[in-house]
Design an enzyme around this catalytic site. Structure first.
Site, PDB file in Angstrom:
ATOM      1  N   TYR A  24       0.846  -1.213   0.000  1.00 16.64           N
ATOM      2  CA  TYR A  24       0.000   0.000   0.000  1.00 16.64           C
ATOM      3  C   TYR A  24       0.876   1.255   0.000  1.00 16.64           C
ATOM      4  CZ  TYR A  24      -3.507   3.342   1.800  1.00 16.64           C
ATOM      5  OH  TYR A  24      -4.338   4.419   1.990  1.00 16.64           O
TER       6      TYR A  24
ATOM      7  N   LYS B 288       1.129   4.224  -2.886  1.00 14.24           N
ATOM      8  CA  LYS B 288       0.756   5.620  -2.639  1.00 14.24           C
ATOM      9  C   LYS B 288       1.930   6.564  -2.935  1.00 14.24           C
ATOM     10  CE  LYS B 288      -3.549   5.056  -1.466  1.00 14.24           C
ATOM     11  NZ  LYS B 288      -4.632   5.594  -2.301  1.00 14.24           N
TER      12      LYS B 288
ATOM     13  N   ILE C 251      -8.200   8.429   8.630  1.00 15.15           N
ATOM     14  CA  ILE C 251      -9.591   8.898   8.478  1.00 15.15           C
ATOM     15  C   ILE C 251     -10.507   7.828   9.074  1.00 15.15           C
ATOM     16  CG2 ILE C 251     -11.287   9.851   6.853  1.00 15.15           C
ATOM     17  CD1 ILE C 251      -9.114   9.670   4.663  1.00 15.15           C
TER      18      ILE C 251
HETATM   19  N1  LIG Z   1      -9.121   5.599   5.526  1.00 16.48           N
HETATM   20  C1  LIG Z   1      -7.932   6.150   5.718  1.00 16.48           C
HETATM   21  O1  LIG Z   1      -7.447   6.278   6.869  1.00 16.48           O
HETATM   22  C2  LIG Z   1      -7.158   6.662   4.541  1.00 16.48           C
HETATM   23  C3  LIG Z   1      -5.973   7.400   4.786  1.00 16.48           C
HETATM   24  C4  LIG Z   1      -5.244   7.893   3.710  1.00 16.48           C
HETATM   25  C5  LIG Z   1      -5.670   7.656   2.421  1.00 16.48           C
HETATM   26  N2  LIG Z   1      -6.802   6.930   2.212  1.00 16.48           N
HETATM   27  C6  LIG Z   1      -7.213   6.701   0.815  1.00 16.48           C
HETATM   28  O2  LIG Z   1      -8.486   7.274   0.595  1.00 16.48           O
HETATM   29  C7  LIG Z   1      -9.170   6.537  -0.421  1.00 16.48           C
HETATM   30  C8  LIG Z   1     -10.544   6.126   0.077  1.00 16.48           C
HETATM   31  O3  LIG Z   1     -10.351   5.308   1.230  1.00 16.48           O
HETATM   32  P1  LIG Z   1     -11.579   4.859   2.177  1.00 16.48           P
HETATM   33  O4  LIG Z   1     -11.025   4.772   3.537  1.00 16.48           O
HETATM   34  O5  LIG Z   1     -12.767   5.690   1.882  1.00 16.48           O
HETATM   35  O6  LIG Z   1     -11.785   3.367   1.626  1.00 16.48           O
HETATM   36  P2  LIG Z   1     -13.065   2.391   1.749  1.00 16.48           P
HETATM   37  O7  LIG Z   1     -13.994   2.874   2.808  1.00 16.48           O
HETATM   38  O8  LIG Z   1     -12.509   1.024   1.850  1.00 16.48           O
HETATM   39  O9  LIG Z   1     -13.785   2.583   0.324  1.00 16.48           O
HETATM   40  C9  LIG Z   1     -13.111   2.208  -0.851  1.00 16.48           C
HETATM   41  C10 LIG Z   1     -13.925   2.580  -2.074  1.00 16.48           C
HETATM   42  O10 LIG Z   1     -13.159   2.227  -3.232  1.00 16.48           O
HETATM   43  C11 LIG Z   1     -13.953   1.372  -4.079  1.00 16.48           C
HETATM   44  N3  LIG Z   1     -13.073   0.445  -4.801  1.00 16.48           N
HETATM   45  C12 LIG Z   1     -12.148  -0.415  -4.290  1.00 16.48           C
HETATM   46  N4  LIG Z   1     -11.528  -1.056  -5.304  1.00 16.48           N
HETATM   47  C13 LIG Z   1     -12.080  -0.588  -6.458  1.00 16.48           C
HETATM   48  C14 LIG Z   1     -11.860  -0.873  -7.833  1.00 16.48           C
HETATM   49  N5  LIG Z   1     -10.940  -1.763  -8.241  1.00 16.48           N
HETATM   50  N6  LIG Z   1     -12.608  -0.215  -8.749  1.00 16.48           N
HETATM   51  C15 LIG Z   1     -13.541   0.693  -8.363  1.00 16.48           C
HETATM   52  N7  LIG Z   1     -13.787   1.006  -7.079  1.00 16.48           N
HETATM   53  C16 LIG Z   1     -13.068   0.360  -6.144  1.00 16.48           C
HETATM   54  C17 LIG Z   1     -14.935   0.681  -3.134  1.00 16.48           C
HETATM   55  O11 LIG Z   1     -16.057   0.232  -3.923  1.00 16.48           O
HETATM   56  P3  LIG Z   1     -17.077  -0.926  -3.389  1.00 16.48           P
HETATM   57  O12 LIG Z   1     -17.840  -0.300  -2.247  1.00 16.48           O
HETATM   58  O13 LIG Z   1     -17.954  -1.221  -4.526  1.00 16.48           O
HETATM   59  O14 LIG Z   1     -16.235  -2.065  -2.959  1.00 16.48           O
HETATM   60  C18 LIG Z   1     -15.249   1.842  -2.173  1.00 16.48           C
HETATM   61  O15 LIG Z   1     -16.205   2.702  -2.747  1.00 16.48           O
HETATM   62  C19 LIG Z   1      -8.266   5.350  -0.777  1.00 16.48           C
HETATM   63  O16 LIG Z   1      -7.489   5.643  -1.916  1.00 16.48           O
HETATM   64  C20 LIG Z   1      -7.371   5.228   0.451  1.00 16.48           C
HETATM   65  O17 LIG Z   1      -6.144   4.614   0.146  1.00 16.48           O
HETATM   66  C21 LIG Z   1      -7.561   6.437   3.228  1.00 16.48           C
END
Ligand SMILES: NC(=O)c1ccc[n+]([C@@H]2O[C@H](COP(=O)([O-])OP(=O)(O)OC[C@H]3O[C@@H](n4cnc5c(N)ncnc54)[C@H](OP(=O)(O)O)[C@@H]3O)[C@@H](O)[C@H]2O)c1
Length: 242
Positions: free
Chosen positions: A152, A156, A183
Site C-alpha cells: 500500500y 501511494k 480517516i
Molecule cells: N481511511 C484512511 O485512513 C485513509 C488514509 C489515507 C488515504 N486513504 C485513501 O483514501 C481513499 C478512500 O479510502 P476509504 O477509507 O474511503 O476506503 P473504503 O472505505 O474502503 O472505500 C473504498 C472505495 O473504493 C472502491 N473500490 C475499491 N476497489 C475498487 C476498484 N478496483 N474499482 C472501483 N472502485 C473500487 C470501493 O467500492 P465498493 O464499495 O464497490 O467495494 C469503495 O467505494 C483510498 O485511496 C485510500 O487509500 C484512506
C-alpha cells in the site's frame, strides 16, 4: 450546463463524502463502485433529492482498462464532458511482510496506481483546459515504517510520482495529490483499539479525521479559488508527528 465530477470508489467512505460535497456545489456527479451497488444507489438518491443535480452510477473496476474505457464512454454519452476526476478508489491489504505474495502486491498496485493512470488517461480525453484531477494518495507514501502495508505504502508513493508526470503531460489541466492521514472509514474498521489510541497520541489534534475534513479540501483544490495550485501534494493529517 452544470460541471461534472467523476469520483472513483464513491459508494462509501471518503469517496462518498467527496461526491456529496461536489453535489452541494452544484456539480453533476458520476458515482463509481466495484461491488457495493446498493450503497452507490443510496448515494445517488441522497444527491438527487437533496441537491437537485444529476447522477450517473457506473460499476467499473478501475484496474480493468476496458471497464475504464466503457465508463468514460458512458459519461460522454450522458454529460458530453468531464470537469473533475478524483482518483479516490483504493485498497489496503495489511498482512505480515513475509506472508505477502507477488499477486497480493500486484493487486494493491493495480488498484491504487494503475487504476488512477487508466482513469486519467481516458478521462482527460473528455476534459477541457479548466479541468482538474485529484489523486488521493496517503501520508503512508513518505511515512513508511509499517511493513504490514509495504505494498500500500509503495503504491501511494508511486501515485505522487504519477501525479507529477500527469501534471506535465496534461497541462493546463491541473493535477494535484491529497495525502490524508488517518480517516474514520471502513478501511480502518478492523484496527485494534489500542493501536488507534497509540496513533491518536501521535496526532497533534489527537483524533482521526472525519471524511468531510478531507472532502472539502478536494473540492477546494478543484475550484477556481485554487487556480494556481498545480503539481502539488497537500497533506491533511491533523499534524502527525509519529
Ligand atoms: N481511511 C484512511 O485512513 C485513509 C488514509 C489515507 C488515504 N486513504 C485513501 O483514501 C481513499 C478512500 O479510502 P476509504 O477509507 O474511503 O476506503 P473504503 O472505505 O474502503 O472505500 C473504498 C472505495 O473504493 C472502491 N473500490 C475499491 N476497489 C475498487 C476498484 N478496483 N474499482 C472501483 N472502485 C473500487 C470501493 O467500492 P465498493 O464499495 O464497490 O467495494 C469503495 O467505494 C483510498 O485511496 C485510500 O487509500 C484512506
Amino acid at each position: 450546463m452544470n460541471k461534472v465530477a467523476l469520483i472513483t470508489g464513491s459508494s462509501r467512505g471518503l469517496g462518498r463524502q467527496i461526491a456529496l460535497e461536489f453535489a452541494k456545489k452544484g456539480y453533476n456527479v458520476v458515482i463509481n463502485f466495484k461491488n457495493e451497488e446498493n450503497k452507490a444507489q443510496e448515494v445517488s438518491q441522497i444527491i438527487e433529492s437533496e441537491y437537485g443535480v444529476s447522477t450517473l452510477i457506473i460499476k467499473a473496476d478501475i484496474s480493468d482498462e476496458q471497464e475504464v474505457k466503457n465508463m468514460i464512454e458512458l459519461i460522454k454519452d450522458k454529460f458530453e464532458k468531464l470537469d473533475v476526476l478524483v482518483n479516490n478508489a483504493g485498497i489496503a491489504n495489511d498482512s505480515p511482510f513475509f506472508d505477502k505474495t507477488k499477486s497480493d502486491f500486484l493487486k494493491v498496485y493495480e488498484t491504487n496506481l494503475v487504476g488512477p493512470f487508466l482513469c486519467a488517461k481516458y478521462a482527460s480525453q473528455i476534459m477541457d483546459e479548466s479541468s482538474s484531477i485529484i489523486n488521493i494518495s496517503s501520508t503512508n507514501a513518505d511515512n513508511t515504517h509499517y511493513p504490514y502495508s509495504a505494498d500500500y505504502d509503495a503504491s501511494k508513493a508511486a501515485l505522487i510520482s504519477l501525479t507529477n508526470n500527469l501534471a506535465v503531460e496534461l497541462a493546463p489541466i491541473r493535477v494535484n495529490a491529497v495525502l490524508p492521514g488517518w480517516i474514520n472509514t471502513e478501511m480502518n474498521q478492523d484496527l485494534d483499539s489500542e493501536y488507534i489510541k497509540e496513533e491518536c497520541n501521535k496526532i497533534l489534534l489527537k483524533r482521526f479525521a472525519d471524511v468531510t475534513e478531507i472532502a472539502k479540501v478536494v473540492v477546494f483544490l478543484c475550484s477556481p479559488d485554487a487556480s494556481y495550485i498545480n503539481k502539488s501534494t497537500i497533506t491533511v493529517d491533523g499534524g502527525y508527528y509519529g
